[in-house]
Design an enzyme around this catalytic site. Structure first.
Site, PDB file in Angstrom:
ATOM      1  CG  HIS A   1      -2.034  -0.993   1.286  1.00  0.00           C
ATOM      2  ND1 HIS A   1      -2.159  -2.117   1.584  1.00  0.00           N
ATOM      3  CD2 HIS A   1      -3.101  -0.731   0.297  1.00  0.00           C
ATOM      4  CE1 HIS A   1      -3.173  -2.678   1.326  1.00  0.00           C
ATOM      5  NE2 HIS A   1      -3.953  -1.998   0.567  1.00  0.00           N
TER       6      HIS A   1
ATOM      7  NE  ARG B   1      -5.868   2.095  -2.735  1.00  0.00           N
ATOM      8  CZ  ARG B   1      -5.615   2.416  -4.045  1.00  0.00           C
ATOM      9  NH1 ARG B   1      -5.598   3.524  -4.146  1.00  0.00           N
ATOM     10  NH2 ARG B   1      -4.954   1.544  -4.743  1.00  0.00           N
TER      11      ARG B   1
ATOM     12  CD  GLU C   1      -9.601  -6.955  -2.179  1.00  0.00           C
ATOM     13  OE1 GLU C   1      -8.599  -6.194  -2.033  1.00  0.00           O
ATOM     14  OE2 GLU C   1     -10.629  -7.344  -1.629  1.00  0.00           O
TER      15      GLU C   1
ATOM     16  CG  ASP D   1      -5.061  -7.646  -0.757  1.00  0.00           C
ATOM     17  OD1 ASP D   1      -3.750  -7.963  -0.465  1.00  0.00           O
ATOM     18  OD2 ASP D   1      -5.677  -6.772  -0.491  1.00  0.00           O
TER      19      ASP D   1
ATOM     20  NE  ARG E   1      -0.602  -5.448  -1.083  1.00  0.00           N
ATOM     21  CZ  ARG E   1      -1.621  -4.587  -1.465  1.00  0.00           C
ATOM     22  NH1 ARG E   1      -2.808  -5.204  -1.045  1.00  0.00           N
ATOM     23  NH2 ARG E   1      -1.670  -3.599  -2.165  1.00  0.00           N
TER      24      ARG E   1
ATOM     25  CB  CYS F   1      -9.239  -1.285  -9.043  1.00  0.00           C
ATOM     26  SG  CYS F   1      -9.503  -2.603  -7.630  1.00  0.00           S
TER      27      CYS F   1
END
Length: 492
Positions: free
Chosen positions: A44, A146, A271, A295, A305, A342
């Site tokens: 992120h 988000r 995800e 994800d 990740r 996305c």
């Protein structure tokens, strides 16, 4: 900003790692680029840096060699950090950046393939200060809004009125366009004291995303009510979707709850591999699907990740990941449901045409990446995993002949799938070579040589980037002095 340096001039921030909350609040006018020793290209932190338009290189072991005040040239596209750059190197980077800007400016209008097949091109949005740039981008709306920024760094959840006002500002900025709101995605690297448990041994596999609504149903109920209230007062086309949906029953329950608040279009994020494998059943229960490739790759390959050393496994060109995308897209087509992407895969211009060939109907990326993904468009084709597109993208805005590759046919690359690694691209008359996407392509490990942190040669095309190789995040370069290697707040 607590924990971050303020030298009084623009600088390159060098840190061990940053939390998503810190990254989201970085001021691009002060922080010109980001270099971290840890993290991964789909973390992120890396994603938020791209949204902010910050050139970034993550998982750069050589970052420890940098000292405060050192002039550096950070190339987020090449994944290099160059110390004491020469005037010629600075001029070359500036010229490349200007070329990129001209290319981006030449692309405009609704997304569609060269033969007219529509492909929505949308932006991702994650914080209030990103709103102006996102709204000005030449997009068809927001493919991923988000909402976590409203909840981060606070002891209690935001109230209904605060949420309504925040959502209203976003919807007003995108009046006449679509805004896809992702409900609260707490957990994993975004822990919240009022929503997630502090003692989970593995937060990434714990109570996160939609699962928090089981423990705290009032959070989701308040958020949906606020979104619905704001939507009624604006001209935006508001959709909502739930993160971390695993089974069709969860999608059905979410859609019913959203519709009870007057939100007519409710979807589910794909995800979790289980969701992709049962995408047809998910599509029966909701109105659309949105594939979060970051994800999805993490769970499909059991690869954190946040770890740069596992970047090769998280490569969005991995055939297993593309197969899950194909299954989801075909399920959406069979049930008449749109299916978007996305995740970071949507920001790769070359991979974008593959995603469309697999049946994806919309692509959503950071505003700075959108023009590159839409600058070319392939013709529509059969939705088959084997039908790799052969013609380039072009997003057309005026009548004229459809452009094709300027390369001679013998030099055009074909693409084949490798069962054990990323999709390979090879010249028709040459050997196959592993092609890693921009975020992970590399020529060798980081090292210091002749006053630079350029990566050493020695690993040629045809070999995957070794552990410790810096990962690329940004699309542009930045020249500034380093600051704050020891001051940034490290993600716990």
């Amino acid at each position: 900003m607590p924990g971050l340096p303020d030298p009084g001039h623009p600088y390159v921030l060098v840190a061990a790692d940053l939390s998503p909350a810190d990254t989201a609040l970085l001021d691009p006018a002060r922080v010109r680029a980001l270099v971290t020793e840890e993290g991964g290209p789909t973390s992120h932190t890396a994603i938020l840096a791209k949204i902010l338009g910050l050139p970034a290189v993550v998982a750069c072991e050589g970052a420890a060699l940098l000292t405060d005040g050192s002039p550096v040239l950070v190339d987020g596209g090449a994944g290099t950090v160059l110390t004491d750059p020469s005037p010629e190197q600075v001029a070359g980077a500036a010229a490349e950046e200007e070329r990129r800007r001209r290319t981006a400016a030449a692309s405009s209008g609704p997304g569609r393939t060269a033969d007219g097949h529509p492909v929505r091109l949308m932006v991702n949005l994650g914080a209030p200060h990103e709103l102006a740039a996102a709204a000005e981008a030449d997009s068809e709306g927001v493919g991923l809004f988000r909402t976590e920024f409203l909840y981060l760094d606070r002891a209690t959840a935001p109230g209904a009125e605060e949420q309504r006002e925040t959502y209203r500002r976003v919807f007003d900025a995108f009046a006449g366009r679509r805004v896809v709101v992702r409900t609260l995605d707490a957990g994993a690297d975004k822990p919240l004291p009022f929503a997630t448990a502090a003692d989970e041994p593995n937060p990434a596999l714990g109570v996160r995303g939609l699962r928090t609504a089981v423990r705290h149903p009032e959070l989701l109920d308040t958020q949906l009510a606020a979104v619905a209230h704001a939507a009624r007062a604006t001209g935006a086309e508001v959709w909502v979707m739930a993160p971390m949906v695993s089974v069709p029953a969860e999608a059905r329950a979410f859609a019913e709850q959203a519709r009870s608040h007057g939100l007519r279009t409710a979807g589910a994020m794909v995800e979790v591999p289980a969701a992709a494998l049962r995408a047809g059943q998910l599509a029966e229960e909701c109105d659309f699907l949105s594939i979060g490739t970051n994800d999805l790759a993490q769970y499909a390959f059991a690869a954190d990740r946040m770890l740069g050393s596992l970047a090769a496994l998280l490569d969005p060109w991995q055939p297993a990941l593309l197969e899950l995308v194909r299954q989801s897209a075909e399920a959406g087509t069979a049930h008449g449901r749109p299916v978007g992407v996305c995740g970071e895969a949507a920001s790769d211009p070359l991979l974008a045409l593959v995603l469309v060939g697999l049946g994806v109907t919309s692509l959503s990326a950071a505003p700075g990446c959108l023009a590159a993904s839409g600058a070319r468009s392939p013709p529509a084709r059969s939705r088959s995993a084997a039908s790799w597109p052969a013609s380039p993208w072009r997003r057309r805005t005026r009548p004229g002949p459809v452009g094709r590759s300027r390369r001679p046919p013998a030099q055009r690359r074909s693409r084949t799938a490798d069962r054990d690694g990323p999709v390979r691209r090879r010249p028709p008359d040459g050997p196959a070579a592993v092609c890693l996407p921009a975020r992970t392509r590399a020529r060798g490990p980081a090292r210091k040589a002749a006053g630079t942190l350029e990566r050493a040669p020695g690993v040629g095309s045809g070999a995957e980037a070794p552990p410790g190789t810096p990962a690329h995040v940004g699309l542009s370069s930045a020249l500034a002095r380093t600051s704050g290697r020891c001051h940034a707040r490290v993600r716990s």
